[in-house]
Design an enzyme around this catalytic site. Structure first.
Site, PDB file in Angstrom:
ATOM      1  N   ASN A  12       0.869  -1.176   0.000  1.00 20.03           N
ATOM      2  CA  ASN A  12       0.000   0.000   0.000  1.00 20.03           C
ATOM      3  C   ASN A  12       0.911   1.232   0.000  1.00 20.03           C
ATOM      4  OD1 ASN A  12      -1.828   2.030   0.512  1.00 20.03           O
ATOM      5  ND2 ASN A  12      -2.333   1.355   2.593  1.00 20.03           N
ATOM      6  N   TRP A  13       1.065   1.837  -1.173  1.00 22.44           N
ATOM      7  CA  TRP A  13       2.004   2.960  -1.279  1.00 22.44           C
ATOM      8  C   TRP A  13       1.463   4.225  -0.599  1.00 22.44           C
ATOM      9  CZ3 TRP A  13       4.475   3.126  -6.900  1.00 22.44           C
ATOM     10  CH2 TRP A  13       5.092   1.897  -7.159  1.00 22.44           C
ATOM     11  N   LYS A  14       0.164   4.227  -0.335  1.00 23.40           N
ATOM     12  CA  LYS A  14      -0.484   5.418   0.252  1.00 23.40           C
ATOM     13  C   LYS A  14      -0.210   6.641  -0.630  1.00 23.40           C
ATOM     14  CE  LYS A  14      -0.194   3.262   4.749  1.00 23.40           C
ATOM     15  NZ  LYS A  14      -0.169   3.406   6.202  1.00 23.40           N
ATOM     16  N   HIS A 101      -9.603   1.581   4.604  1.00 18.75           N
ATOM     17  CA  HIS A 101      -8.366   1.726   5.367  1.00 18.75           C
ATOM     18  C   HIS A 101      -8.605   2.698   6.523  1.00 18.75           C
ATOM     19  CE1 HIS A 101      -4.282   2.757   6.464  1.00 18.75           C
ATOM     20  NE2 HIS A 101      -3.899   1.650   5.847  1.00 18.75           N
ATOM     21  N   GLU A 103      -6.956   5.029   7.615  1.00 15.92           N
ATOM     22  CA  GLU A 103      -6.654   6.434   7.281  1.00 15.92           C
ATOM     23  C   GLU A 103      -7.828   7.072   6.541  1.00 15.92           C
ATOM     24  OE1 GLU A 103      -2.896   5.552   5.464  1.00 15.92           O
ATOM     25  OE2 GLU A 103      -2.061   5.118   7.448  1.00 15.92           O
ATOM     26  N   GLU A 171      -5.670  -4.524  10.518  1.00 14.08           N
ATOM     27  CA  GLU A 171      -4.615  -3.544  10.743  1.00 14.08           C
ATOM     28  C   GLU A 171      -4.900  -2.766  12.028  1.00 14.08           C
ATOM     29  OE1 GLU A 171      -2.583  -2.427   6.787  1.00 14.08           O
ATOM     30  OE2 GLU A 171      -4.354  -1.186   6.975  1.00 14.08           O
ATOM     31  N   GLY A 177       2.412   2.332  10.829  1.00 16.61           N
ATOM     32  CA  GLY A 177       3.447   3.360  10.696  1.00 16.61           C
ATOM     33  C   GLY A 177       4.126   3.723  12.006  1.00 16.61           C
ATOM     34  N   SER A 217       3.157  -2.032  10.410  1.00 13.26           N
ATOM     35  CA  SER A 217       4.598  -2.132  10.666  1.00 13.26           C
ATOM     36  C   SER A 217       5.163  -3.519  10.373  1.00 13.26           C
ATOM     37  CB  SER A 217       4.931  -1.708  12.097  1.00 13.26           C
ATOM     38  OG  SER A 217       4.552  -0.351  12.315  1.00 13.26           O
ATOM     39  N   GLY A 238       2.723  -0.979   4.290  1.00 10.39           N
ATOM     40  CA  GLY A 238       2.852   0.422   3.922  1.00 10.39           C
ATOM     41  C   GLY A 238       4.311   0.795   3.730  1.00 10.39           C
ATOM     42  N   GLY A 239       4.925   1.311   4.782  1.00  9.95           N
ATOM     43  CA  GLY A 239       6.283   1.838   4.702  1.00  9.95           C
ATOM     44  C   GLY A 239       7.275   0.912   4.009  1.00  9.95           C
TER      45      GLY A 239
HETATM   46  P1  PGA Z   1       2.691   0.356   7.647  1.00  7.82           P
HETATM   47  O1  PGA Z   1       1.240   0.596   7.002  1.00  7.82           O
HETATM   48  O2  PGA Z   1       3.220  -0.931   7.094  1.00  7.82           O
HETATM   49  O3  PGA Z   1       3.496   1.552   7.233  1.00  7.82           O
HETATM   50  O4  PGA Z   1       2.478   0.284   9.134  1.00  7.82           O
HETATM   51  C1  PGA Z   1       0.366  -0.473   6.769  1.00  7.82           C
HETATM   52  C2  PGA Z   1      -0.934   0.040   6.218  1.00  7.82           C
HETATM   53  O5  PGA Z   1      -1.422   1.080   6.703  1.00  7.82           O
HETATM   54  O6  PGA Z   1      -1.508  -0.554   5.287  1.00  7.82           O
END
Ligand code: PGA
Length: 255
Positions: A12-14, A101, A103, A171, A177, A217, A238-239
């Site tokens: 997930n590049w966000k 998600h 977010e 999640e 993150g 994470s 994500g990251g």
């Molecule tokens: P993260 O994000 O790996 O940076 O914690 C995961 C996500 O929100 O899908």
């Protein structure tokens, strides 16, 4: 991880990544995938921002890497400025759409009802919805994590779920993150609770085929332990999905 479910490693590049990442990240991963001498024991997907989707589709063509989007609208089409329809995402090559998600639930106030409509739209367009659920730290501290997450699953997952049209991503909001991850026991317990809830609605056989990803994470150092859990069928990353070496290493940890 189970024999009957193919592990899915989804990036997930966000709101990250630009034109440089088309070749530098997606193309790099595609090269590694096509360079494998044996079939990978996992499926990989990348979910870049909307404008990059057609370019990333070209960069990963014939690599076996799947394309995903990060959101879609719940309606088929119409006067929804700034939104993108599921049908268009399917046309540009998406196989997956992340919906709900945390977010988006936070930044855009998305409710379970809206997430369910988005998931339905994605499925109607022939894609699989990756429905995200997860509790906040306060909810976990209050002992309500399972109740909150199962409630989100019930509210956000549409009727008619199958192993092909649905993926659930657990999640925990406090792990996204932050560098914090759920303990293996907590992750397994929650994934089992999610699968039990799916079994209640869709039957045990269907629930046994639906993949439940862990997100929050996940990185090369903790991926193997999480992915080895009985009901963890992959990761939503994500990251670490923004660094080709790290994302690839997570794939390797999956098998
Ligand atoms: P993260 O994000 O790996 O940076 O914690 C995961 C996500 O929100 O899908």
């Amino acid at each position: 991880m189970s024999q009957e479910r193919t592990t899915l490693i989804a990036g997930n590049w966000k709101m990250n990544g630009g034109l440089d990442e088309v070749d530098g990240l997606a193309g790099d991963l595609a090269g590694r995938m096509t360079g494998l001498t044996a079939a990978p024991g996992f499926e990989m997907a990348v979910c870049p921002p909307f404008p990059l989707l057609p370019m990333v589709a070209s960069a990963i063509e014939e690599s076996g890497i799947a394309l995903g989007a990060q959101d879609c609208h719940g309606n088929e089409k119409g006067a929804h400025t700034g939104d993108v329809s599921a049908k268009l995402l399917a046309q540009v090559g998406c196989a997956y759409v992340i919906v709900g998600h945390s977010e988006r639930r936070t930044d855009h106030g998305e409710t379970d009802e809206q997430v369910r409509a988005k998931a339905e739209a994605a499925q109607a367009a022939g894609m699989a919805a990756i429905v995200c659920v997860g509790e906040t730290e306060a909810e976990r501290d209050a002992g309500r994590a399972t109740e909150v997450v199962v409630g989100q699953v019930v509210g956000s997952v549409p009727e008619g779920a199958t192993a092909e049209n649905l993926v659930v991503a657990y999640e925990p909001v406090w792990a996204i993150g932050t560098g914090k991850t759920a303990t293996p026991q907590d992750a397994q317990d929650m994934h089992a609770a999610i699968r039990a809830s799916l079994a209640d609605r869709f039957g045990g056989d269907t629930a046994a085929g639906i993949r439940i990803l862990y997100g929050g994470s996940m990185k090369p150092g903790n991926a193997a332990e999480l992915l080895a859990l009985a009901d963890v069928d992959g990761g939503l990353i994500g990251g670490a999905s923004l660094v080709a070496d790290d994302f690839w290493a997570i794939g390797q940890a999956a098998g």
